[in-house]
Scaffold this motif. Structure first.
Motif, short mmCIF file in Angstrom:
data_model
loop_
_atom_site.label_atom_id
_atom_site.label_comp_id
_atom_site.label_asym_id
_atom_site.label_seq_id
_atom_site.Cartn_x
_atom_site.Cartn_y
_atom_site.Cartn_z
N ILE A 122 -72.82 -63.27 -21.27
CA ILE A 122 -71.82 -62.31 -21.73
C ILE A 122 -72.51 -61.38 -22.73
O ILE A 122 -73.12 -61.85 -23.68
CB ILE A 122 -70.62 -63.02 -22.39
CG1 ILE A 122 -69.89 -63.88 -21.37
CG2 ILE A 122 -69.67 -61.98 -23.01
CD1 ILE A 122 -68.82 -64.76 -21.94
N VAL A 123 -72.39 -60.08 -22.50
CA VAL A 123 -72.94 -59.09 -23.41
C VAL A 123 -71.76 -58.43 -24.10
O VAL A 123 -70.90 -57.83 -23.45
CB VAL A 123 -73.80 -58.04 -22.66
CG1 VAL A 123 -74.35 -57.02 -23.64
CG2 VAL A 123 -74.93 -58.73 -21.89
N ARG A 124 -71.72 -58.55 -25.42
CA ARG A 124 -70.61 -58.01 -26.21
C ARG A 124 -71.08 -56.86 -27.07
O ARG A 124 -72.04 -57.00 -27.83
CB ARG A 124 -70.00 -59.10 -27.07
CG ARG A 124 -68.84 -58.59 -27.90
CD ARG A 124 -68.24 -59.70 -28.72
NE ARG A 124 -67.21 -59.20 -29.58
CZ ARG A 124 -65.98 -59.65 -29.62
NH1 ARG A 124 -65.64 -60.65 -28.85
NH2 ARG A 124 -65.11 -59.14 -30.44
N GLU B 162 -68.97 -57.76 -21.23
CA GLU B 162 -69.15 -57.86 -19.79
C GLU B 162 -69.94 -59.11 -19.46
O GLU B 162 -70.83 -59.49 -20.21
CB GLU B 162 -69.92 -56.65 -19.26
CG GLU B 162 -69.17 -55.34 -19.35
CD GLU B 162 -69.94 -54.23 -18.68
OE1 GLU B 162 -70.21 -54.35 -17.47
OE2 GLU B 162 -70.28 -53.27 -19.39
N SER B 163 -69.63 -59.69 -18.33
CA SER B 163 -70.40 -60.82 -17.83
C SER B 163 -71.44 -60.26 -16.86
O SER B 163 -71.10 -59.60 -15.89
CB SER B 163 -69.47 -61.80 -17.12
OG SER B 163 -70.20 -62.91 -16.65
N ILE B 164 -72.72 -60.54 -17.16
CA ILE B 164 -73.83 -59.98 -16.40
C ILE B 164 -74.63 -61.14 -15.79
O ILE B 164 -74.93 -62.12 -16.47
CB ILE B 164 -74.76 -59.15 -17.32
CG1 ILE B 164 -73.97 -58.09 -18.08
CG2 ILE B 164 -75.91 -58.55 -16.52
CD1 ILE B 164 -73.29 -57.06 -17.23
N LYS B 165 -74.99 -61.01 -14.52
CA LYS B 165 -75.86 -62.00 -13.89
C LYS B 165 -77.22 -61.96 -14.57
O LYS B 165 -77.72 -60.88 -14.90
CB LYS B 165 -76.05 -61.69 -12.39
CG LYS B 165 -74.82 -61.94 -11.57
CD LYS B 165 -74.74 -63.39 -11.24
CE LYS B 165 -73.66 -63.68 -10.23
NZ LYS B 165 -73.44 -65.11 -10.12
N VAL B 166 -77.81 -63.12 -14.81
CA VAL B 166 -79.10 -63.20 -15.51
C VAL B 166 -80.15 -62.35 -14.80
O VAL B 166 -80.92 -61.64 -15.45
CB VAL B 166 -79.55 -64.66 -15.67
CG1 VAL B 166 -80.97 -64.75 -16.18
CG2 VAL B 166 -78.59 -65.41 -16.59
N GLU B 167 -80.16 -62.37 -13.47
CA GLU B 167 -81.18 -61.59 -12.75
C GLU B 167 -80.97 -60.08 -12.90
O GLU B 167 -81.89 -59.31 -12.65
CB GLU B 167 -81.25 -61.98 -11.27
CG GLU B 167 -79.97 -61.74 -10.49
CD GLU B 167 -79.07 -62.96 -10.37
OE1 GLU B 167 -78.20 -62.95 -9.50
OE2 GLU B 167 -79.23 -63.92 -11.14
N ASP B 168 -79.79 -59.64 -13.33
CA ASP B 168 -79.51 -58.22 -13.53
C ASP B 168 -79.62 -57.81 -15.01
O ASP B 168 -79.41 -56.64 -15.34
CB ASP B 168 -78.10 -57.87 -13.04
CG ASP B 168 -77.92 -58.11 -11.55
OD1 ASP B 168 -78.93 -58.02 -10.81
OD2 ASP B 168 -76.78 -58.38 -11.13
#
Length: 76
Positions: free
Chosen positions: A51-53, A61-67
């Motif tokens: 999660i990037v806040r 936002e919740s971001i896939k680690v690979e992205d």
């Protein structure tokens, strides 16, 4: 893995592993003046996300680690 991605993307990062409640950790991050916080809990570890806040707008936002590296570049 997340810290390695940030290092490769030349993104400064501070790691805080604490047993404190999330609210306490977020208050500490706010006091330090960081623009973004990445939250990696048990659910995120299972899902392969982080999660990037945004600390200014409080949006997250919740971001896939690979992205993550690609997403970080959009924040700079």
């Amino acid at each position: 893995k997340v810290l390695e991605i940030l290092r490769k993307a030349k993104t400064p990062a501070i790691q805080a592993i604490a047993k404190d409640r999330l609210a306490v950790q977020m208050a500490q991050a706010e006091k330090s003046g960081v623009p973004y916080v990445m939250i990696l809990g048990q659910r995120e570890a299972i899902d392969g996300t982080v999660i990037v806040r945004n600390m200014e707008t409080r949006s997250q936002e919740s971001i896939k680690v690979e992205d993550l590296a690609r997403y970080i570049k959009t924040l700079k």
